[in-house]
Scaffold this motif. Structure first.
Motif, PDB file in Angstrom:
ATOM      1  N   ILE A   5       0.848  -1.204   0.000  1.00 13.41           N
ATOM      2  CA  ILE A   5       0.000   0.000   0.000  1.00 13.41           C
ATOM      3  C   ILE A   5       0.879   1.247   0.000  1.00 13.41           C
ATOM      4  CG2 ILE A   5      -1.629   1.350   1.387  1.00 13.41           C
ATOM      5  CD1 ILE A   5      -2.887  -1.346   2.234  1.00 13.41           C
ATOM      6  N   MET A   6       1.937   1.229   0.800  1.00 14.56           N
ATOM      7  CA  MET A   6       2.850   2.371   0.848  1.00 14.56           C
ATOM      8  C   MET A   6       3.484   2.607  -0.532  1.00 14.56           C
ATOM      9  SD  MET A   6       6.369   2.916   2.950  1.00 14.56           S
ATOM     10  CE  MET A   6       7.250   1.941   1.747  1.00 14.56           C
ATOM     11  N   LEU A   7       3.880   1.537  -1.206  1.00 13.24           N
ATOM     12  CA  LEU A   7       4.474   1.663  -2.541  1.00 13.24           C
ATOM     13  C   LEU A   7       3.461   2.207  -3.548  1.00 13.24           C
ATOM     14  CD1 LEU A   7       6.566  -1.641  -2.747  1.00 13.24           C
ATOM     15  CD2 LEU A   7       7.412   0.682  -2.315  1.00 13.24           C
ATOM     16  N   ALA A   8       2.194   1.827  -3.399  1.00 14.50           N
ATOM     17  CA  ALA A   8       1.153   2.335  -4.288  1.00 14.50           C
ATOM     18  C   ALA A   8       0.972   3.843  -4.089  1.00 14.50           C
ATOM     19  CB  ALA A   8      -0.165   1.600  -4.033  1.00 14.50           C
ATOM     20  N   PHE A   9       0.933   4.284  -2.844  1.00 16.28           N
ATOM     21  CA  PHE A   9       0.810   5.720  -2.572  1.00 16.28           C
ATOM     22  C   PHE A   9       2.056   6.476  -3.030  1.00 16.28           C
ATOM     23  CE2 PHE A   9      -2.645   4.523   0.363  1.00 16.28           C
ATOM     24  CZ  PHE A   9      -3.608   5.415  -0.084  1.00 16.28           C
ATOM     25  N   LEU A  10       3.206   5.832  -2.934  1.00 15.01           N
ATOM     26  CA  LEU A  10       4.448   6.454  -3.400  1.00 15.01           C
ATOM     27  C   LEU A  10       4.380   6.734  -4.908  1.00 15.01           C
ATOM     28  CD1 LEU A  10       7.314   7.420  -2.771  1.00 15.01           C
ATOM     29  CD2 LEU A  10       8.097   5.055  -3.108  1.00 15.01           C
ATOM     30  N   ALA A  11       3.773   5.827  -5.660  1.00 13.70           N
ATOM     31  CA  ALA A  11       3.618   6.033  -7.109  1.00 13.70           C
ATOM     32  C   ALA A  11       2.774   7.272  -7.393  1.00 13.70           C
ATOM     33  CB  ALA A  11       2.990   4.796  -7.754  1.00 13.70           C
ATOM     34  N   VAL A  12       1.715   7.477  -6.621  1.00 12.68           N
ATOM     35  CA  VAL A  12       0.869   8.661  -6.799  1.00 12.68           C
ATOM     36  C   VAL A  12       1.675   9.918  -6.491  1.00 12.68           C
ATOM     37  CG1 VAL A  12      -1.197   9.873  -5.988  1.00 12.68           C
ATOM     38  CG2 VAL A  12      -1.245   7.384  -6.270  1.00 12.68           C
ATOM     39  N   LEU A  13       2.425   9.870  -5.404  1.00 12.58           N
ATOM     40  CA  LEU A  13       3.234  11.018  -4.990  1.00 12.58           C
ATOM     41  C   LEU A  13       4.322  11.331  -6.017  1.00 12.58           C
ATOM     42  CD1 LEU A  13       3.425  12.958  -2.579  1.00 12.58           C
ATOM     43  CD2 LEU A  13       5.061  11.378  -1.557  1.00 12.58           C
ATOM     44  N   LEU A  14       5.002  10.318  -6.519  1.00  8.23           N
ATOM     45  CA  LEU A  14       6.041  10.532  -7.526  1.00  8.23           C
ATOM     46  C   LEU A  14       5.454  11.103  -8.816  1.00  8.23           C
ATOM     47  CD1 LEU A  14       8.139   7.301  -6.949  1.00  8.23           C
ATOM     48  CD2 LEU A  14       8.916   9.652  -6.563  1.00  8.23           C
ATOM     49  N   GLY A  15       4.255  10.658  -9.171  1.00  6.34           N
ATOM     50  CA  GLY A  15       3.577  11.218 -10.343  1.00  6.34           C
ATOM     51  C   GLY A  15       3.281  12.698 -10.158  1.00  6.34           C
ATOM     52  N   TYR A  16       2.873  13.056  -8.954  1.00  6.79           N
ATOM     53  CA  TYR A  16       2.616  14.466  -8.642  1.00  6.79           C
ATOM     54  C   TYR A  16       3.909  15.277  -8.771  1.00  6.79           C
ATOM     55  CZ  TYR A  16       1.897  18.662  -5.899  1.00  6.79           C
ATOM     56  OH  TYR A  16       1.868  19.970  -5.480  1.00  6.79           O
ATOM     57  N   PHE A  17       4.987  14.764  -8.188  1.00  9.29           N
ATOM     58  CA  PHE A  17       6.268  15.474  -8.264  1.00  9.29           C
ATOM     59  C   PHE A  17       6.755  15.578  -9.711  1.00  9.29           C
ATOM     60  CE2 PHE A  17       7.286  14.046  -3.701  1.00  9.29           C
ATOM     61  CZ  PHE A  17       6.741  15.210  -3.184  1.00  9.29           C
ATOM     62  N   PHE A  18       6.511  14.539 -10.504  1.00  9.06           N
ATOM     63  CA  PHE A  18       6.892  14.543 -11.904  1.00  9.06           C
ATOM     64  C   PHE A  18       6.181  15.679 -12.652  1.00  9.06           C
ATOM     65  CE2 PHE A  18       5.515  12.867 -16.155  1.00  9.06           C
ATOM     66  CZ  PHE A  18       6.703  13.115 -16.819  1.00  9.06           C
ATOM     67  N   TRP A  34       8.550   7.482 -11.022  1.00 11.66           N
ATOM     68  CA  TRP A  34       7.108   7.269 -11.139  1.00 11.66           C
ATOM     69  C   TRP A  34       6.816   6.044 -12.010  1.00 11.66           C
ATOM     70  CZ3 TRP A  34       4.771   8.409 -16.031  1.00 11.66           C
ATOM     71  CH2 TRP A  34       3.396   8.182 -16.063  1.00 11.66           C
ATOM     72  N   LEU A  35       7.498   5.944 -13.161  1.00  9.45           N
ATOM     73  CA  LEU A  35       7.284   4.791 -14.041  1.00  9.45           C
ATOM     74  C   LEU A  35       7.635   3.469 -13.361  1.00  9.45           C
ATOM     75  CD1 LEU A  35       8.592   6.056 -17.496  1.00  9.45           C
ATOM     76  CD2 LEU A  35       6.260   5.350 -16.936  1.00  9.45           C
ATOM     77  N   LEU A  36       8.692   3.488 -12.563  1.00  8.56           N
ATOM     78  CA  LEU A  36       9.122   2.263 -11.880  1.00  8.56           C
ATOM     79  C   LEU A  36       8.140   1.831 -10.801  1.00  8.56           C
ATOM     80  CD1 LEU A  36      12.962   2.869 -11.548  1.00  8.56           C
ATOM     81  CD2 LEU A  36      11.779   1.370 -13.159  1.00  8.56           C
ATOM     82  N   PHE A  37       7.520   2.806 -10.135  1.00  4.57           N
ATOM     83  CA  PHE A  37       6.631   2.483  -9.019  1.00  4.57           C
ATOM     84  C   PHE A  37       5.161   2.370  -9.422  1.00  4.57           C
ATOM     85  CE2 PHE A  37      10.390   3.594  -6.696  1.00  4.57           C
ATOM     86  CZ  PHE A  37      10.343   2.775  -5.579  1.00  4.57           C
ATOM     87  N   LEU A  38       4.796   2.840 -10.603  1.00  2.00           N
ATOM     88  CA  LEU A  38       3.404   2.799 -11.058  1.00  2.00           C
ATOM     89  C   LEU A  38       2.791   1.395 -11.009  1.00  2.00           C
ATOM     90  CD1 LEU A  38       0.912   4.196 -12.223  1.00  2.00           C
ATOM     91  CD2 LEU A  38       1.981   4.066 -14.471  1.00  2.00           C
ATOM     92  N   PRO A  39       3.470   0.333 -11.426  1.00  2.00           N
ATOM     93  CA  PRO A  39       2.853  -0.995 -11.353  1.00  2.00           C
ATOM     94  C   PRO A  39       2.497  -1.439  -9.926  1.00  2.00           C
ATOM     95  CG  PRO A  39       4.713  -1.039 -12.856  1.00  2.00           C
ATOM     96  CD  PRO A  39       4.747   0.297 -12.163  1.00  2.00           C
ATOM     97  N   ASN A  40       3.106  -0.812  -8.920  1.00  2.00           N
ATOM     98  CA  ASN A  40       2.798  -1.179  -7.535  1.00  2.00           C
ATOM     99  C   ASN A  40       1.358  -0.838  -7.150  1.00  2.00           C
ATOM    100  OD1 ASN A  40       5.395  -2.184  -6.428  1.00  2.00           O
ATOM    101  ND2 ASN A  40       6.083  -0.168  -7.064  1.00  2.00           N
ATOM    102  N   THR A  41       0.720   0.063  -7.904  1.00  2.00           N
ATOM    103  CA  THR A  41      -0.658   0.430  -7.580  1.00  2.00           C
ATOM    104  C   THR A  41      -1.595  -0.732  -7.877  1.00  2.00           C
ATOM    105  OG1 THR A  41      -0.957   1.419  -9.776  1.00  2.00           O
ATOM    106  CG2 THR A  41      -0.251   2.882  -7.998  1.00  2.00           C
ATOM    107  N   ILE A  42      -1.625  -1.146  -9.100  1.00  2.00           N
ATOM    108  CA  ILE A  42      -2.536  -2.203  -9.534  1.00  2.00           C
ATOM    109  C   ILE A  42      -2.042  -3.577  -9.074  1.00  2.00           C
ATOM    110  CG2 ILE A  42      -1.540  -2.564 -11.820  1.00  2.00           C
ATOM    111  CD1 ILE A  42      -5.275  -2.211 -11.098  1.00  2.00           C
TER     112      ILE A  42
END
Length: 192
Positions: A5-18, A34-42
């Motif tokens: 769950i933390m990794l999924a939220f990190l992907a959202v945060l990295l996308g925002y920073f991007f 962001w691209l590296l962590f995006l798959p952690n969401t789904i």
């Protein structure tokens, strides 16, 4: 599960920073991260396998708790997936060539996300290992690309990603637009 769950939220945060980064160097760093962590969401959907393993091991009293836990996990997976996908939509809309083929580009990108899911689930590759163990990641990627079973799994995950995206994108974005902007605005204030 809480780590995922933390990794999924990190992907959202990295996308925002991007999206918010003004420095080209930071944009590249956040974009790649962001691209590296995006798959952690789904990827959270793949944790459903644990529900079936745990189902027979818990006492009937705890079955409801287990169902609620996994329901919340799946909701988090959908919401973080849609929100983390948002920067990609901005990229598509920025380039007119991509914008003309938006649906096809989104579908293809979801299959790339599915490839990352298979690397994580089947090959046990973590997002940060692209930097820390690039050789292992390349070998695992090659293994996925040469395995009929893992390519089939990638295709299946890609279909699931596309179904979830096209089914839930509008409701999630509509429901979260105000809250997302407010949250990101507050986050922006904290970081300024």
């Amino acid at each position: 599960m809480s780590f995922n769950i933390m990794l999924a939220f990190l992907a959202v945060l990295l996308g925002y920073f991007f999206i918010r980064a003004t420095s080209p160097m930071l944009k590249v760093i956040f974009g790649i991260s962001w691209l590296l962590f995006l798959p952690n969401t789904i990827y959270l959907f793949t944790d459903l396998q644990h529900l079936f393993m745990q189902w027979g091991k818990v006492q009937p009293v705890y079955v409801i708790i287990l169902l609620v836990q996994y329901t919340v996990l799946q909701i988090i997976g959908v919401v973080t997936f849609i929100l983390a996908f948002h920067p990609f939509e901005k990229i598509i809309n920025y380039f007119s060539v991509l914008k003309k083929k938006k649906i096809k580009v989104i579908m293809a990108f979801n299959f790339l996300i599915a490839f990352g899911m298979v690397l994580g689930r089947a090959e046990r590759i973590n997002s940060w290992e692209v930097i820390t163990k690039p050789g292992s990641v390349l070998l695992s990627a090659f293994h996925v690309l040469t395995s009929v079973h893992l390519l089939s799994l990638t295709f299946l995950f890609g279909i699931v990603c596309n179904i979830i995206y096209f089914l839930f994108r509008d409701p999630v974005m509509h429901a979260s637009r105000k809250n997302y902007k407010k949250l990101m605005g507050e986050l922006g204030k904290l970081l300024d």
